[in-house]
Design an enzyme around this catalytic site. Structure first.
Site, PDB file in Angstrom:
ATOM      1  N   ARG A  72       0.842  -1.215   0.000  1.00 38.98           N
ATOM      2  CA  ARG A  72       0.000   0.000   0.000  1.00 38.98           C
ATOM      3  C   ARG A  72       0.878   1.267   0.000  1.00 38.98           C
ATOM      4  NH1 ARG A  72      -4.422  -0.545   3.505  1.00 38.98           N
ATOM      5  NH2 ARG A  72      -4.692   1.679   3.196  1.00 38.98           N
ATOM      6  N   HIS A 123      -7.555   8.676  10.211  1.00 41.03           N
ATOM      7  CA  HIS A 123      -7.062   7.304  10.389  1.00 41.03           C
ATOM      8  C   HIS A 123      -5.543   7.199  10.277  1.00 41.03           C
ATOM      9  CE1 HIS A 123     -11.359   5.781   9.251  1.00 41.03           C
ATOM     10  NE2 HIS A 123     -11.284   6.235  10.484  1.00 41.03           N
ATOM     11  N   CYS A 135       5.429   1.987  23.203  1.00 40.55           N
ATOM     12  CA  CYS A 135       6.386   2.710  24.051  1.00 40.55           C
ATOM     13  C   CYS A 135       6.321   4.207  23.742  1.00 40.55           C
ATOM     14  CB  CYS A 135       7.810   2.180  23.847  1.00 40.55           C
ATOM     15  SG  CYS A 135       8.578   2.747  22.303  1.00 40.55           S
ATOM     16  N   CYS A 187      12.434   1.263  22.300  1.00 40.39           N
ATOM     17  CA  CYS A 187      12.377   0.236  23.364  1.00 40.39           C
ATOM     18  C   CYS A 187      13.159  -1.015  22.981  1.00 40.39           C
ATOM     19  CB  CYS A 187      10.928  -0.107  23.707  1.00 40.39           C
ATOM     20  SG  CYS A 187      10.050  -0.947  22.355  1.00 40.39           S
TER      21      CYS A 187
HETATM   22  C1  BJW Z   1     -15.707   6.846  -5.469  1.00 35.77           C
HETATM   23  C2  BJW Z   1     -14.934   6.662  -6.589  1.00 35.77           C
HETATM   24  C3  BJW Z   1     -14.594   7.813  -7.281  1.00 35.77           C
HETATM   25  C4  BJW Z   1     -15.256   4.734  -5.784  1.00 35.77           C
HETATM   26  N1  BJW Z   1     -15.009   9.007  -6.834  1.00 35.77           N
HETATM   27  N2  BJW Z   1     -16.120   8.030  -5.056  1.00 35.77           N
HETATM   28  C5  BJW Z   1     -20.636   2.813  16.014  1.00 35.77           C
HETATM   29  C6  BJW Z   1     -21.485   1.875  15.438  1.00 35.77           C
HETATM   30  C7  BJW Z   1     -20.986   0.654  14.993  1.00 35.77           C
HETATM   31  C8  BJW Z   1     -19.632   0.318  15.113  1.00 35.77           C
HETATM   32  C9  BJW Z   1     -18.796   1.240  15.677  1.00 35.77           C
HETATM   33  C10 BJW Z   1     -19.298   2.467  16.125  1.00 35.77           C
HETATM   34  N3  BJW Z   1     -18.263   3.180  16.609  1.00 35.77           N
HETATM   35  C11 BJW Z   1     -17.125   2.452  16.482  1.00 35.77           C
HETATM   36  C12 BJW Z   1     -17.426   1.262  15.915  1.00 35.77           C
HETATM   37  C13 BJW Z   1     -16.461   0.175  15.598  1.00 35.77           C
HETATM   38  C14 BJW Z   1     -15.657   0.419  14.340  1.00 35.77           C
HETATM   39  C15 BJW Z   1     -16.598   0.569  13.172  1.00 35.77           C
HETATM   40  O1  BJW Z   1     -16.880   1.638  12.668  1.00 35.77           O
HETATM   41  N4  BJW Z   1     -17.073  -0.539  12.635  1.00 35.77           N
HETATM   42  C16 BJW Z   1     -17.928  -0.510  11.444  1.00 35.77           C
HETATM   43  C17 BJW Z   1     -17.446  -1.544  10.459  1.00 35.77           C
HETATM   44  C18 BJW Z   1     -19.357  -0.614  11.842  1.00 35.77           C
HETATM   45  N5  BJW Z   1     -14.797   1.619  14.470  1.00 35.77           N
HETATM   46  C19 BJW Z   1     -13.599   1.541  15.018  1.00 35.77           C
HETATM   47  O2  BJW Z   1     -13.158   0.488  15.431  1.00 35.77           O
HETATM   48  C20 BJW Z   1     -12.811   2.823  15.115  1.00 35.77           C
HETATM   49  N6  BJW Z   1     -12.328   2.958  16.439  1.00 35.77           N
HETATM   50  C21 BJW Z   1     -13.122   3.297  17.440  1.00 35.77           C
HETATM   51  O3  BJW Z   1     -14.267   3.611  17.312  1.00 35.77           O
HETATM   52  O4  BJW Z   1     -12.496   3.256  18.651  1.00 35.77           O
HETATM   53  C22 BJW Z   1     -13.265   3.427  19.849  1.00 35.77           C
HETATM   54  C23 BJW Z   1     -12.342   3.136  21.011  1.00 35.77           C
HETATM   55  C24 BJW Z   1     -12.326   4.021  22.063  1.00 35.77           C
HETATM   56  C25 BJW Z   1     -11.493   3.746  23.165  1.00 35.77           C
HETATM   57  C26 BJW Z   1     -10.690   2.623  23.160  1.00 35.77           C
HETATM   58  C27 BJW Z   1     -10.708   1.740  22.095  1.00 35.77           C
HETATM   59  C28 BJW Z   1     -11.543   2.008  21.004  1.00 35.77           C
HETATM   60  C29 BJW Z   1     -11.574   2.762  14.233  1.00 35.77           C
HETATM   61  C30 BJW Z   1     -11.884   2.689  12.778  1.00 35.77           C
HETATM   62  C31 BJW Z   1     -10.593   2.582  11.978  1.00 35.77           C
HETATM   63  C32 BJW Z   1     -10.852   2.266  10.521  1.00 35.77           C
HETATM   64  N7  BJW Z   1      -9.635   1.916   9.899  1.00 35.77           N
HETATM   65  C33 BJW Z   1      -9.574   1.653   8.492  1.00 35.77           C
HETATM   66  C34 BJW Z   1      -8.167   1.100   8.147  1.00 35.77           C
HETATM   67  C35 BJW Z   1      -7.123   2.207   8.211  1.00 35.77           C
HETATM   68  C36 BJW Z   1      -5.803   1.687   7.839  1.00 35.77           C
HETATM   69  C37 BJW Z   1      -5.711   1.266   6.412  1.00 35.77           C
HETATM   70  O5  BJW Z   1      -5.862   2.099   5.506  1.00 35.77           O
HETATM   71  O6  BJW Z   1      -5.488   0.088   6.183  1.00 35.77           O
HETATM   72  O7  BJW Z   1      -9.829   2.845   7.740  1.00 35.77           O
HETATM   73  S1  BJW Z   1     -10.846   0.551   7.891  1.00 35.77           S
HETATM   74  C38 BJW Z   1     -11.053   1.332   6.338  1.00 35.77           C
HETATM   75  O8  BJW Z   1     -12.403   1.897   6.244  1.00 35.77           O
HETATM   76  C39 BJW Z   1     -10.099   2.540   6.347  1.00 35.77           C
HETATM   77  C40 BJW Z   1     -10.936   3.608   5.725  1.00 35.77           C
HETATM   78  O9  BJW Z   1     -10.428   4.873   6.056  1.00 35.77           O
HETATM   79  C41 BJW Z   1     -12.309   3.321   6.265  1.00 35.77           C
HETATM   80  C42 BJW Z   1     -13.422   3.926   5.499  1.00 35.77           C
HETATM   81  O10 BJW Z   1     -13.496   3.399   4.220  1.00 35.77           O
HETATM   82  P1  BJW Z   1     -13.916   4.328   2.998  1.00 35.77           P
HETATM   83  O11 BJW Z   1     -12.911   5.388   2.822  1.00 35.77           O
HETATM   84  O12 BJW Z   1     -15.315   4.745   3.167  1.00 35.77           O
HETATM   85  O13 BJW Z   1     -13.720   3.335   1.772  1.00 35.77           O
HETATM   86  P2  BJW Z   1     -14.738   2.290   1.124  1.00 35.77           P
HETATM   87  O14 BJW Z   1     -13.937   1.396   0.255  1.00 35.77           O
HETATM   88  O15 BJW Z   1     -15.598   1.676   2.129  1.00 35.77           O
HETATM   89  O16 BJW Z   1     -15.675   3.206   0.211  1.00 35.77           O
HETATM   90  C43 BJW Z   1     -15.189   3.836  -0.960  1.00 35.77           C
HETATM   91  C44 BJW Z   1     -16.317   4.665  -1.550  1.00 35.77           C
HETATM   92  O17 BJW Z   1     -15.789   5.378  -2.650  1.00 35.77           O
HETATM   93  C45 BJW Z   1     -17.493   3.833  -2.077  1.00 35.77           C
HETATM   94  O18 BJW Z   1     -18.712   4.417  -1.624  1.00 35.77           O
HETATM   95  C46 BJW Z   1     -17.373   3.960  -3.584  1.00 35.77           C
HETATM   96  O19 BJW Z   1     -18.642   3.944  -4.244  1.00 35.77           O
HETATM   97  C47 BJW Z   1     -16.721   5.313  -3.696  1.00 35.77           C
HETATM   98  N8  BJW Z   1     -15.953   5.533  -4.911  1.00 35.77           N
HETATM   99  N9  BJW Z   1     -14.722   5.275  -6.718  1.00 35.77           N
HETATM  100  C48 BJW Z   1     -15.803   9.033  -5.707  1.00 35.77           C
HETATM  101  N10 BJW Z   1     -13.863   7.704  -8.416  1.00 35.77           N
HETATM  102 ZN    ZN Z   2       8.983   0.773  21.249  1.00 37.95          ZN
END
Ligand code: BJW
Ligand code: ZN
Length: 295
Positions: A72, A123, A135, A187
């Protein structure tokens, strides 16, 4: 009731708007050649990308997860910002009260010159490496590619008509020993990991507080929702927060399902963000050429 679709009407709203919030996702970088997470973005080898984006996945197989992220990083470093990134960066320069929240970790918005005071990397960044043992060590904006010699199979350039062996699920995963992965220089015991936010991990608390404060400061005129499936929280929750501050919501996305929940006063622009955003902001930023330069 169907949302509005008139570019001219929206341009007028942008011209007269004061406070604008944007939430961006992987679709913004699709025209730069970077795959999205869900849907057409597809699998990485035979893995769902989101299944590799967890601390458990890293714990279980750090070499596999590092190969995924090293690939990536390589793709992101090779990619160029597109006209969508440039249009947002220009809008940020022109509008005092503009805030862009990006879920993207690819570094393309910063590289398009988006002022960092008006950009929040919800993110994290693929180019940061931090200690998995927490650490506190973090190495920011590390541009080495490959990130270490053992991860070279993920940073190979391959002819576009051929599949990189790493991406072929029928080719075994190249053997990468855990001891050859990057280790924490602070660390000395922890492995380094990508500085992104995985599922189940909290987003930066100070950043979230600052964003909430910005939202609460006053009426929001427009909430732009660009290239995101809006399926991941807390990011997806910003649309409702902006609505509560009066925002008209404008979705830019090729997927008609992404218009679900929009109201009659909102806007839906179906298509590629790199084509649509320069048109939407033209009244404020001017005309943009194919390379993303303002004419
Ligand atoms: C186009 C196009 C073009 C195509 N032009 N458009 C509330 C309810 C339910 C669950 C939860 C909640 N709150 C928290 C949660 C849990 C969880 C969550 O959300 N789960 C869901 C699956 C329901 N959230 C978390 O765990 C978050 N943490 C958290 O809440 O912590 C609380 C906490 C507090 C205290 C202690 C401990 C915890 C963290 C979320 C982190 C997400 N990480 C990722 C990976 C990042 C690293 C990496 O890149 O590998 O982030 S997951 C992945 O999804 C990545 C993205 O940023 C994210 C969003 O995806 P995105 O950008 O929307 O992409 P796609 O592929 O889904 O969509 C693409 C879109 O583009 C589509 O619509 C296409 O149609 C469109 N498209 N071509 C315009 N040309
Ligand atoms: Zn370390």
């Amino acid at each position: 009731m169907a949302p509005r679709t008139s570019i001219d009407e929206f341009k007028e709203l942008v011209n007269s708007s004061n406070r604008v919030l944007a939430l961006c996702g992987a679709g913004l970088s699709a025209a730069s050649g970077l795959p999205t997470f869900r849907g057409a973005g597809g699998l990485w080898r035979n893995h769902e990308p989101t299944a590799l984006a967890t601390p458990d996945a890293f714990e279980e197989d750090p070499s596999l997860v590092w190969l995924f992220y090293a690939w990536r990083r390589h793709m992101a470093l090779k990619a160029k910002p597109n006209r969508g990134h440039y249009a947002l960066a220009e809008l940020a320069k022109k509008k005092d009260n503009f805030m862009c929240l990006t879920q993207n970790v690819d570094g393309l918005s910063p590289r398009a010159g988006h002022p960092d005071t008006k950009l929040r990397l919800l993110h994290g960044s693929l180019l940061d490496n931090k200690c998995f043992d927490e650490c506190g060590f973090i190495d920011r904006n590390n541009l080495s590619d490959p990130v270490c010699p053992a991860l070279a199979p993920a940073a190979e350039d391959y002819p576009p008509d051929k599949t990189l062996p790493l991406l072929d699920p029928n080719v075994p995963v190249p053997p990468v020993k855990v001891e050859d992965l990057p280790h924490c220089p602070n660390c000395k015991t922890g492995l380094l990991r990508p500085g992104v936010v995985w599922f189940g991990e909290p987003l930066d608390e100070a950043m979230l507080e600052e964003v909430d404060q910005w939202i609460q400061e006053g009426h929001i005129d427009i909430m732009l929702v660009i290239g995101t499936a809006a399926a991941v929280y807390p990011a997806a929750g910003y649309t409702l927060k902006a609505r509560k501050k009066g925002a008209v919501v404008a979705v830019v996305n090729p997927d008609p399902n992404s218009a679900a929940g929009l109201l009659k006063k909102d806007f839906f622009f179906q298509g590629d963000a790199s084509e649509i955003l320069p048109q939407l902001f033209e009244g404020v930023i001017g005309k943009m050429d194919d390379q993303g330069k303002i004419q």
